[in-house]
Design a protein around this motif. Structure first.
Motif, PDB file in Angstrom:
ATOM      1  N   LYS A 188       0.867  -1.130   0.004  1.00 37.77           N
ATOM      2  CA  LYS A 188      -0.021   0.113   0.002  1.00 37.77           C
ATOM      3  C   LYS A 188       1.054   1.488   0.537  1.00 37.77           C
ATOM      4  O   LYS A 188       2.177   1.447  -0.071  1.00 37.77           O
ATOM      5  CB  LYS A 188      -0.991  -0.023   1.157  1.00 37.77           C
ATOM      6  N   SER A 189       0.594   2.192  -0.083  1.00 37.22           N
ATOM      7  CA  SER A 189       1.338   3.811  -0.008  1.00 37.22           C
ATOM      8  C   SER A 189       1.723   3.975   1.286  1.00 37.22           C
ATOM      9  O   SER A 189       1.543   3.675   2.314  1.00 37.22           O
ATOM     10  CB  SER A 189      -0.268   5.005  -0.037  1.00 37.22           C
ATOM     11  N   THR A 190       3.033   4.359   1.442  1.00 34.08           N
ATOM     12  CA  THR A 190       4.140   4.225   2.157  1.00 34.08           C
ATOM     13  C   THR A 190       3.808   5.865   2.855  1.00 34.08           C
ATOM     14  O   THR A 190       4.597   6.555   3.873  1.00 34.08           O
ATOM     15  CB  THR A 190       5.440   4.573   1.615  1.00 34.08           C
ATOM     16  N   GLY A 191       3.272   6.499   2.407  1.00 36.07           N
ATOM     17  CA  GLY A 191       2.681   7.700   2.303  1.00 36.07           C
ATOM     18  C   GLY A 191       3.754   9.022   1.748  1.00 36.07           C
ATOM     19  O   GLY A 191       3.693  10.211   2.388  1.00 36.07           O
ATOM     20  N   ARG A 230       9.354   2.179   4.953  1.00 37.12           N
ATOM     21  CA  ARG A 230       8.069   2.889   4.910  1.00 37.12           C
ATOM     22  C   ARG A 230       9.283   4.515   6.068  1.00 37.12           C
ATOM     23  O   ARG A 230      10.029   4.234   6.294  1.00 37.12           O
ATOM     24  CB  ARG A 230       7.510   2.640   6.809  1.00 37.12           C
ATOM     25  N   ASP A 290       1.876   6.787   6.119  1.00 34.38           N
ATOM     26  CA  ASP A 290       1.467   5.800   5.403  1.00 34.38           C
ATOM     27  C   ASP A 290      -0.299   6.308   6.801  1.00 34.38           C
ATOM     28  O   ASP A 290      -1.371   5.820   5.955  1.00 34.38           O
ATOM     29  CB  ASP A 290       1.972   4.764   5.385  1.00 34.38           C
TER      30      ASP A 290
END
Length: 307
Positions: free
Chosen positions: A118-121, A166, A185
């Protein structure tokens, strides 16, 4: 020459000169024979382009390249950046090399496979970077995995820290004045306020994280000497990809390799050791040995309860 190829040229020039000094002719031969140049269909490289590339490398990477040695017309890297800049350079070079491979070959999906995640932000990275540099108060909603709730946060952003692919924001929470880490995230509805915070924080984060594993050591703790015993097979992997910058090989025999670390025995580090199973055993300190034994016993009990 293709306009979007300059970053690849920079990476190749640095790679060649880090190996040994080289004349313009040697650099040209190296570049034109590289697979990157061949795939891009580039068949020329002028001295003017090299001179322009050297100026841009200096601006972008803080690397000084010269060819003014007496009786020698070879180019060489005159100065190396300090450690933190060198780490930044390595990240940039790796990114350039990967992104160029993907840009040159649009059908890369048949050959290159990324981990599904998923997106890591990262979409908030620059906004946070701006807020840190300009001491701007920020507010956001933060998702807590433990209680599965979103909570409103108002913090003074101080640093960004990478750990295991991350990114984390290190910030002082205005609610309780405690230093905390926030996974990018899990940050939502970020707002960089126009208000600046006036507090003068004296944290030296490079020193703060020097003996930390991950981002969990935000309290003042004393690092400890940790000794691991590894199987010969696993030891080779740990040699090639150290677990921490303090890692030292202290002993080796035909079947085992022993490593010493000097860091905080955080939960993150214990989880890392547990991921190796029987291949890695903690010998010191006793407190960490006890923690791992207790964790393994709880895991065993959980499996016994399944039968």
């Amino acid at each position: 020459m293709k306009k979007d190829f300059y970053l690849t040229r920079y990476a190749l020039i640095i790679k060649r000169l880090e190996n040994s000094p080289a004349t313009y002719s040697q650099l040209k031969e190296y570049l034109l024979n590289s697979f990157e140049f061949q795939d891009a269909g580039i068949k020329s490289y002028s001295i003017r382009t090299l001179q322009r590339d050297i100026r841009e490398i200096s601006n972008l990477f803080n690397l000084s390249i010269h060819n003014k040695k007496k009786g020698d017309n070879r180019y060489y890297i005159e100065s190396r950046p300090i450690m933190e800049v060198d780490e930044y350079n390595q990240k940039l070079l790796e990114s350039f090399q990967v992104s160029n491979a993907l840009n040159v070959h649009p059908n890369f999906s048949n050959f290159i496979f990324f981990e599904t995640r998923k997106s890591t932000g990262a979409e908030n990275f620059y906004d946070l970077f701006f807020a840190i540099r300009n001491k701007r108060v920020i507010t956001f909603e933060y998702y807590n995995y433990k209680n599965k709730l979103m909570t409103a946060r108002k913090v003074h952003p101080l640093a960004l820290k990478e750990s295991k692919d991350r990114w984390y924001l290190i910030a002082s929470d205005t609610n309780d004045k405690v230093l905390k880490s926030f996974g990018l995230d899990r940050i939502h509805y970020l707002d960089v306020n126009k208000t600046k915070f006036k507090e003068k924080y004296k944290y030296n984060f490079r020193e703060h994280f020097k003996n930390a594993f991950g981002v969990m050591n935000l309290a003042e703790q004393n690092p400890e000497r940790i000794v691991l015993k590894c199987s010969k097979h696993q030891g080779e992997y740990i040699k090639s990809f150290p677990l921490h910058q303090s890692q030292k090989e202290i002993k080796e025999n035909p079947n085992e390799t022993f490593f010493e670390f000097f860091l905080h025995p955080t939960y993150d580090f214990m989880q890392e050791i547990l991921s190796y199973g029987k291949e890695v055993t903690v010998l010191e300190p006793k407190s960490l040995v006890d923690d791992i034994q207790a964790h393994l016993q709880e895991s065993l009990n959980a499996y016994l309860n399944c039968t």
